[in-house]
Design a protein around this motif. Structure first.
Motif, short mmCIF file in Angstrom:
data_model
loop_
_atom_site.label_atom_id
_atom_site.label_comp_id
_atom_site.label_asym_id
_atom_site.label_seq_id
_atom_site.Cartn_x
_atom_site.Cartn_y
_atom_site.Cartn_z
N THR A 1 0.87 -1.18 -0.09
CA THR A 1 -0.07 -0.11 0.04
C THR A 1 0.83 1.36 0.00
O THR A 1 1.94 1.15 0.19
N GLU A 2 0.24 2.51 -0.36
CA GLU A 2 0.98 3.58 -0.25
C GLU A 2 1.35 4.07 1.14
O GLU A 2 2.80 4.59 1.42
N SER A 3 0.72 3.68 2.12
CA SER A 3 1.30 3.99 3.54
C SER A 3 2.48 2.99 3.91
O SER A 3 3.41 3.59 4.36
N GLN A 4 2.37 1.68 3.33
CA GLN A 4 3.54 0.72 3.53
C GLN A 4 4.80 1.52 2.82
O GLN A 4 5.94 1.57 3.29
N ASP A 5 4.51 1.80 1.69
CA ASP A 5 5.72 2.31 0.81
C ASP A 5 6.17 3.41 1.54
O ASP A 5 7.43 3.82 1.26
N SER A 6 5.32 4.34 1.94
CA SER A 6 5.79 5.67 2.72
C SER A 6 6.89 5.38 3.72
O SER A 6 7.90 6.10 4.25
N GLU A 7 6.01 4.40 4.73
CA GLU A 7 6.82 3.95 5.94
C GLU A 7 8.23 3.34 5.63
O GLU A 7 9.36 3.82 6.23
N ARG A 8 8.37 2.70 4.50
CA ARG A 8 9.79 2.18 4.15
C ARG A 8 10.62 3.08 3.63
O ARG A 8 11.89 3.09 4.02
N ARG A 9 9.92 4.08 2.86
CA ARG A 9 10.88 5.18 2.31
C ARG A 9 11.47 6.04 3.73
O ARG A 9 12.63 6.46 3.63
N GLN A 10 10.47 6.45 4.66
CA GLN A 10 10.77 7.05 5.75
C GLN A 10 12.01 6.42 6.48
O GLN A 10 13.05 6.79 6.96
N LYS A 11 11.85 4.92 6.55
CA LYS A 11 12.76 4.13 7.34
C LYS A 11 14.01 4.12 6.59
O LYS A 11 15.27 4.24 7.27
N GLU A 12 14.05 3.87 5.23
CA GLU A 12 15.38 4.09 4.54
C GLU A 12 15.97 5.44 4.55
O GLU A 12 17.26 5.37 4.58
N PHE A 13 15.31 6.50 4.55
CA PHE A 13 15.66 7.95 4.56
C PHE A 13 16.58 7.82 5.93
O PHE A 13 17.62 8.44 6.09
N ALA A 14 15.90 7.61 6.82
CA ALA A 14 16.61 7.54 8.43
C ALA A 14 17.85 6.75 8.45
O ALA A 14 18.69 7.32 9.02
N GLU A 15 17.81 5.57 8.03
CA GLU A 15 18.79 4.65 8.07
C GLU A 15 20.06 5.02 7.26
O GLU A 15 21.19 5.14 7.65
N ARG A 16 19.54 5.81 6.13
CA ARG A 16 20.84 6.53 5.24
C ARG A 16 21.40 7.75 6.09
O ARG A 16 22.63 7.89 5.96
#
Length: 563
Positions: free
Chosen positions: A349-364
């Motif tokens: 879903t879009e919310s799952q995609d958004s959460e994943r992107r935010q997580k990747e952004f924070a990790e990077r």
């Protein structure tokens, strides 16, 4: 067929052969040959099996000749005195004798005894049956992919045996439409998907669940499909429940979906009725994979499609409220779409995609903060500009960093210097760990193997080139193993590196070359043409529009699915 004596009426013999040929629908010559073989076998039984006796029947007059042959052979090769004659003995009676010369002796007609008659009958029956089976195979082997009609002959444990007139076909239980029951003498239409030559006769395999059956039904109902104006590119079915069919028109003036549906759904309804009310989704095919996948998931709406061509996987992002529609009941919609397109479809879903992107952004961001010793703002700015790893930053052109808003050349140089220091320190730590694990230096010479991989292999007990060469693909990538009734996960030595199957196979091959087990494969020849730029290839910037930074296409970039 009666064998009372070979002196029987010649005309009657030909009439019998003709009747058998018509009844079994085989060549008359085959029947005549079987009779010749039968009488020949009976004659050898009478005169002796070592005799070279041959029988010939004239197909026009019915005249039968029984002849014994004797062949001249060199003296040292004489093995059968009944069918052979040494050259020395032959020259005593015939001064012109030579090796391989044959002498013929016409034998008189004889009456067949009871045992000989039974033997002859068995020979003819066997030969005729073989000819009949071969005729059936030759007739149906070229009809694979056709729809054929027949009558139900019998039903055995769910398998249906169908009388096709000139042969028998079998429709196994898994090739029939669920909840569809047939009775003896019912008329049935089915699709020939295979014809196999077996010892018990040709097996004509029929199906009503095959995708080709539905495609052929549409070809019968839609003239444009039959004429080739509209092509059926692929079909996926959940027999008796739902199906998807991708169509394409070679004529831009003809709507392929509308033509297959027909006026008020008349054409598609005719097919649906034959398929026991199976719901059919007709999809517009597209040469663009992203567009085709979006169309295949209809009626669900798609926000974004991310293709992974190496793994043949596609990640589809849908609005939260569309998730259940995209997946379908018991996963039916996404399963059929996957079969139709040939891609493994993963839906989020879009919310799952958004959460994943935010997580990747924070990790990077955290990675850059730690590696470069910078504050959060600078780290976030680097991530926003598309940098994902420290390597990206360390070895890129310095000017590409300096042009970032708020950065200058001094800042860019300092960031690259810190990135390189971090990587050098990381390499030193990894190499020290490799040495501590006892991993041989030679292992690093294997083409495609990194230092980090060497450390991971050492932790898994793989410490030499020979150890790596001896591994299987699953031992590198990880996989599953069936142990009794349980499916057990097997960890791979390099599972964390997400290697593709070809990459893992290449690594093992390179290790075997380095170990001296095999020779290095020859490299493919270099292309003779020179690299051309986009302008020379006839491409412009518009050819690559619609693709975001991660190589994905958004729903706005692809055509809307046909309704």
């Amino acid at each position: 067929m009666s064998f009372t004596g070979i002196s029987a009426n010649r005309l009657e013999l030909l009439q019998i052969a003709d009747a058998v040929a018509r009844e079994k629908q085989i060549s008359k010559d085959v029947v005549i040959e079987s009779i010749e073989e039968a009488i020949q076998k009976a004659a050898r039984s009478r005169y002796g099996a070592d005799h070279d006796i041959r029988v010939k029947i004239d197909t026009k007059t019915g005249e039968m000749a029984i002849t014994r042959y004797v062949t001249v052979v060199p003296d040292e090769e004489l093995e059968n005195e009944y069918a052979q004659k040494s050259l020395t003995d032959a020259l005593k009676d015939d001064k012109e004798a030579f090796v391989d010369k044959t002498y013929e002796e016409v034998l008189p007609p004889f009456e067949l005894g009871r045992v000989q008659t039974q033997m002859a009958r068995q020979v003819v029956t066997h030969k005729v049956r073989e000819a009949e089976r071969e005729r059936q195979y030759d007739e149906y082997k070229d009809r694979v992919g056709e729809i054929i009609s027949g009558t139900v002959k019998r039903v055995e444990y769910g398998n249906v045996v169908v009388d096709l007139g000139r042969g028998e076909g079998i429709m196994r239980r898994d090739q029939s439409i669920p909840r569809e029951a047939f009775q003896i003498n019912d008329r049935i239409r089915a699709y020939i998907y295979d014809v196999r030559r077996e010892t018990k006769g040709p097996q004509i395999m029929l199906s009503r669940a095959h995708g080709g059956f539905m495609a052929k039904l549409f070809a019968q109902e839609v003239p444009e499909v039959y004429d080739g104006v509209i092509e059926i590119k692929s079909v996926s079915r959940d027999p008796g429940s739902r199906a998807k069919m991708a169509v394409f028109s070679n004529d831009s003036s003809i709507d392929p979906v509308g033509a297959c549906v027909g006026m008020r759904g008349s054409r598609v309804q005719a097919v649906v009725a034959e398929l026991q009310n199976e719901k059919v989704d007709i999809i517009q095919w597209s040469p663009d994979d992203a567009t085709f996948i979006v169309n295949a998931l209809a009626p669900a709406e798609v926000s974004k499609v991310v293709l992974d061509e190496e793994e043949d996987r596609v990640e589809v992002v849908v609005p939260d409220e569309q998730l259940s529609l995209a997946i379908g009941r018991r996963g039916q919609n996404v399963r059929l779409a996957s079969q139709l397109t040939g891609w493994q479809v993963d839906i989020i879903t879009e919310s799952q995609d958004s959460e994943r992107r935010q997580k990747e952004f924070a990790e990077r961001t955290a990675l850059f903060q730690e590696a470069l010793d910078v504050d959060e703002v600078i780290a976030q700015l680097l991530v926003t500009e598309g940098f994902t790893t420290v390597e990206d930053l360390a070895y890129i052109d310095e000017n590409e960093i300096a042009v970032i808003e708020g950065f200058d050349e001094d800042t860019a140089s300092e960031l690259q210097a810190r990135a390189r220091d971090f990587l050098e320190k990381e390499v030193a730590e990894l190499d020290a760990k490799r040495v501590a694990l006892g991993v041989d230096d030679d292992l690093l010479t294997v083409n495609g193997l990194t230092l980090a991989m060497a450390v991971a292999l050492g932790e898994a007990g793989v410490k030499t080139v020979e150890d790596l060469a001896d591994l299987a693909t699953d031992e590198i990538r990880g996989g599953y193993e069936q142990r009794g009734a349980d499916r057990v996960k097997i960890a791979g030595a390099l599972e964390s590196f997400s290697l593709s199957v070809p990459d893992a196979e290449s690594l093992i091959l390179n290790a075997r070359v380095a170990a001296g087990w095999i020779e290095a494969p020859e490299a493919p020849p270099e292309p003779e043409f020179e690299d051309a730029d986009l302008d020379d290839a006839g491409l412009d910037d518009s050819a690559v529009e619609g693709v975001d930074d991660e190589g994905s296409a958004t729903a706005d970039d692809v055509a809307e699915p046909e309704q």
